[in-house]
Design a protein around this motif. Structure first.
Motif, mmCIF file in Angstrom:
data_model
loop_
_atom_site.group_PDB
_atom_site.id
_atom_site.type_symbol
_atom_site.label_atom_id
_atom_site.label_comp_id
_atom_site.label_asym_id
_atom_site.label_seq_id
_atom_site.Cartn_x
_atom_site.Cartn_y
_atom_site.Cartn_z
ATOM 1 N N ALA A 71 7.904 3.112 3.350
ATOM 2 C CA ALA A 71 8.017 3.300 4.801
ATOM 3 C C ALA A 71 7.787 2.001 5.567
ATOM 4 O O ALA A 71 8.189 1.896 6.724
ATOM 5 C CB ALA A 71 7.027 4.365 5.262
ATOM 6 N N HIS A 72 7.108 1.049 4.940
ATOM 7 C CA HIS A 72 6.891 -0.251 5.588
ATOM 8 C C HIS A 72 7.741 -1.304 4.885
ATOM 9 O O HIS A 72 7.832 -1.318 3.654
ATOM 10 C CB HIS A 72 5.425 -0.685 5.461
ATOM 11 C CG HIS A 72 4.453 0.235 6.115
ATOM 12 N ND1 HIS A 72 4.286 0.317 7.477
ATOM 13 C CD2 HIS A 72 3.588 1.137 5.578
ATOM 14 C CE1 HIS A 72 3.353 1.209 7.756
ATOM 15 N NE2 HIS A 72 2.911 1.732 6.622
ATOM 16 N N ARG A 73 8.316 -2.227 5.648
ATOM 17 C CA ARG A 73 8.999 -3.362 5.033
ATOM 18 C C ARG A 73 8.931 -4.556 5.983
ATOM 19 O O ARG A 73 8.761 -4.387 7.210
ATOM 20 C CB ARG A 73 10.440 -3.008 4.667
ATOM 21 C CG ARG A 73 11.338 -2.710 5.819
ATOM 22 C CD ARG A 73 12.754 -2.373 5.352
ATOM 23 N NE ARG A 73 13.691 -2.529 6.438
ATOM 24 C CZ ARG A 73 13.867 -1.642 7.417
ATOM 25 N NH1 ARG A 73 13.170 -0.514 7.421
ATOM 26 N NH2 ARG A 73 14.732 -1.881 8.386
ATOM 27 N N ALA A 95 0.818 -1.221 0.000
ATOM 28 C CA ALA A 95 0.000 0.000 0.000
ATOM 29 C C ALA A 95 0.851 1.270 0.000
ATOM 30 O O ALA A 95 0.403 2.329 -0.453
ATOM 31 C CB ALA A 95 -0.920 -0.001 1.212
ATOM 32 N N CYS A 96 2.079 1.149 0.492
ATOM 33 C CA CYS A 96 2.914 2.354 0.649
ATOM 34 C C CYS A 96 3.864 2.549 -0.524
ATOM 35 O O CYS A 96 4.730 1.712 -0.786
ATOM 36 C CB CYS A 96 3.715 2.256 1.952
ATOM 37 S SG CYS A 96 4.773 3.689 2.191
ATOM 38 N N LYS A 97 3.705 3.681 -1.202
ATOM 39 C CA LYS A 97 4.577 3.972 -2.351
ATOM 40 C C LYS A 97 5.896 4.604 -1.914
ATOM 41 O O LYS A 97 6.799 4.820 -2.714
ATOM 42 C CB LYS A 97 3.844 4.908 -3.318
ATOM 43 C CG LYS A 97 2.617 4.257 -3.934
ATOM 44 C CD LYS A 97 2.179 4.979 -5.173
ATOM 45 C CE LYS A 97 1.024 4.320 -5.905
ATOM 46 N NZ LYS A 97 0.262 3.314 -5.219
ATOM 47 N N ALA A 107 10.536 8.045 6.391
ATOM 48 C CA ALA A 107 10.180 7.852 4.982
ATOM 49 C C ALA A 107 8.699 8.123 4.715
ATOM 50 O O ALA A 107 8.283 8.262 3.559
ATOM 51 C CB ALA A 107 10.517 6.428 4.551
ATOM 52 N N CYS A 108 7.928 8.198 5.772
ATOM 53 C CA CYS A 108 6.469 8.356 5.627
ATOM 54 C C CYS A 108 6.120 9.780 5.215
ATOM 55 O O CYS A 108 6.548 10.741 5.852
ATOM 56 C CB CYS A 108 5.789 8.008 6.951
ATOM 57 S SG CYS A 108 4.031 8.325 6.972
ATOM 58 N N THR A 109 5.325 9.910 4.165
ATOM 59 C CA THR A 109 4.881 11.233 3.714
ATOM 60 C C THR A 109 3.464 11.537 4.184
ATOM 61 O O THR A 109 2.862 12.520 3.768
ATOM 62 C CB THR A 109 4.920 11.322 2.179
ATOM 63 O OG1 THR A 109 4.078 10.280 1.658
ATOM 64 C CG2 THR A 109 6.327 11.152 1.645
ATOM 65 N N ALA A 110 2.932 10.676 5.056
ATOM 66 C CA ALA A 110 1.602 10.871 5.646
ATOM 67 C C ALA A 110 0.518 11.020 4.584
ATOM 68 O O ALA A 110 -0.289 11.940 4.628
ATOM 69 C CB ALA A 110 1.615 12.062 6.612
ATOM 70 N N CYS A 111 0.506 10.091 3.651
ATOM 71 C CA CYS A 111 -0.530 10.118 2.605
ATOM 72 C C CYS A 111 -1.797 9.410 3.073
ATOM 73 O O CYS A 111 -2.869 9.635 2.531
ATOM 74 C CB CYS A 111 -0.014 9.479 1.324
ATOM 75 S SG CYS A 111 0.193 7.683 1.465
ATOM 76 N N GLY A 112 -1.674 8.504 4.048
ATOM 77 C CA GLY A 112 -2.855 7.815 4.587
ATOM 78 C C GLY A 112 -3.225 6.536 3.855
ATOM 79 O O GLY A 112 -4.165 5.846 4.259
ATOM 80 N N ALA A 113 -2.501 6.209 2.795
ATOM 81 C CA ALA A 113 -2.922 5.087 1.939
ATOM 82 C C ALA A 113 -2.845 3.730 2.627
ATOM 83 O O ALA A 113 -3.554 2.809 2.251
ATOM 84 C CB ALA A 113 -2.070 5.068 0.671
ATOM 85 N N CYS A 114 -1.991 3.583 3.624
ATOM 86 C CA CYS A 114 -1.795 2.259 4.220
ATOM 87 C C CYS A 114 -2.798 1.921 5.312
ATOM 88 O O CYS A 114 -2.959 0.748 5.662
ATOM 89 C CB CYS A 114 -0.381 2.158 4.790
ATOM 90 S SG CYS A 114 -0.043 3.369 6.064
ATOM 91 N N GLU A 115 -3.485 2.904 5.848
ATOM 92 C CA GLU A 115 -4.308 2.646 7.043
ATOM 93 C C GLU A 115 -5.317 1.509 6.824
ATOM 94 O O GLU A 115 -5.425 0.598 7.631
ATOM 95 C CB GLU A 115 -5.045 3.926 7.462
ATOM 96 C CG GLU A 115 -5.838 3.754 8.751
ATOM 97 C CD GLU A 115 -6.719 4.959 9.071
ATOM 98 O OE1 GLU A 115 -7.256 5.582 8.129
ATOM 99 O OE2 GLU A 115 -6.853 5.283 10.261
HETATM 100 S S1 SF4 Z 1 0.822 7.104 5.409
HETATM 101 FE FE1 SF4 Z 1 1.401 6.882 3.227
HETATM 102 S S2 SF4 Z 1 3.614 7.278 3.167
HETATM 103 FE FE2 SF4 Z 1 3.081 6.906 5.330
HETATM 104 S S3 SF4 Z 1 3.458 4.741 5.630
HETATM 105 FE FE3 SF4 Z 1 1.264 4.929 5.065
HETATM 106 S S4 SF4 Z 1 1.195 4.697 2.844
HETATM 107 FE FE4 SF4 Z 1 3.339 5.068 3.408
#
Ligand code: SF4
Ligand code: SF4
Length: 295
Positions: free
Chosen positions: A70-72, A65-67, A84-92
């Motif tokens: 930030a997760h591995r 989910a994270c482009k 590394a997190c840009t706080a896009c919210g996509a992973c929640e």
């Molecule tokens: S909030 Fe966005 S950038 Fe941060 S860890 Fe989740 S998907 Fe990656």
């Protein structure tokens, strides 16, 4: 209606944020830094991801989910790299363990309103309504004014929960559409206030006097924190008792439930160690009552 605000939570069926059953909207960003803050996800104005390591199942769903990488998963274990997190919210939403919580979605008034109107029958039957809180909601005063205007158009009771450390113009913007201000008071003594919150209380006390002079209904909320502002109660009572619009004072016992949120957000813990006793709260309330205040 196209205006947006950064909001970290919308809580339905709230019963501690004003009268009756309410929906509370929590705005990101606060100008104070109270050592006891129980909503640390509201401090920063920008979006944030919280990672609760103890809930993580190391399932790896978040990796795809994270482009931003930030997760591995390494050797079967999940690692989160905050930098590394840009706080896009996509992973929640991908998280199977509910280990990820995203705080700070951009929302328009139009997107928010349907949720707030959903419980209108409960507001009517309980004497409740909608409360704007935070963080400090009036840091986003344009949006608050636009939202409150829509709520009043729907004949919904409105409350603004504020720390008071805001420009006078922000109060003026929301005042016509606000039924009650829930006003936080932490200390009367300037030095004590500085020590507790990192900021002066001059503007806070001036704004409180201004609201009172404007005839706006006010409920005072005092967080009671042993070792920090417990010596301030009588000074507060003396300040508040001559005010005409203070309809009630609430003493809110400090609690430390927010500890795990600080860790999950990667913030340093600032929470005071000592919890108040029931006797200390009762004594504070008695002191306020002795000055004629409704507690
Ligand atoms: S909030 Fe966005 S950038 Fe941060 S860890 Fe989740 S998907 Fe990656
Ligand atoms: S999706 Fe959630 S539970 Fe799974 S590895 Fe990522 S953080 Fe852990």
């Amino acid at each position: 209606m196209k205006q947006t605000a950064t909001i970290f939570s919308v809580k339905r069926f709230a019963v501690h944020d004003g009268d009756g059953i309410r929906t509370t909207v929590f705005f990101k960003g606060c100008p104070l830094r109270c050592t006891w803050c129980h909503n640390p996800e509201g401090l920063a104005a920008t979006p944030q991801l919280a990672y609760y390591a103890h809930k993580c199942l190391s399932c790896g769903e978040c990796v795809a989910a994270c482009k931003s990488g930030a997760h591995r998963i390494e050797k079967g274990l999940h690692h989160y790299e905050k930098e590394a997190c840009t706080a896009c919210g996509a992973c929640e939403d991908s998280c199977l363990g509910n280990a990820l919580a995203f705080f700070g979605r951009r929302m328009t008034v139009a997107a928010l309103l349907p949720t707030l109107l959903e419980d209108i029958d409960f507001y009517r039957s309980s004497g409740g309504g909608v409360t704007l809180s935070g963080g400090e909601c009036l840091c986003q005063a344009d949006f608050c004014a636009a939202l409150l205007r829509e709520l009043k158009a729907a004949d919904i009771h409105t409350a603004v929960d504020t720390c008071g450390f805001v420009p006078r113009a922000a109060l003026d913007q929301v005042m016509p559409y606000t039924d009650i201000f829930l006003y936080d008071l932490k200390a009367v003594d300037e030095e004590v206030h500085q020590a507790c919150t990192g900021r002066s209380n001059k503007q806070i006390l001036e704004n409180l006097a201004y609201l009172d002079a404007c005839g706006k209904t006010i409920e005072i909320r005092i967080p009671y924190v042993p070792g920090y502002n417990d010596g301030e109660i009588e000074k507060m009572a003396k300040l508040l008792s001559p005010m005409k619009q203070v309809r009630r004072v609430r003493v809110l016992p400090y609690h430390n439930y927010a500890g795990s949120k600080y860790t999950a957000l990667g913030l340093a813990h600032t929470l005071p160690p000592t919890l108040p006793t029931a006797e200390a709260i009762a004594a504070a309330e008695a002191c306020l009552r002795a000055y004629g205040l409704h507690v």
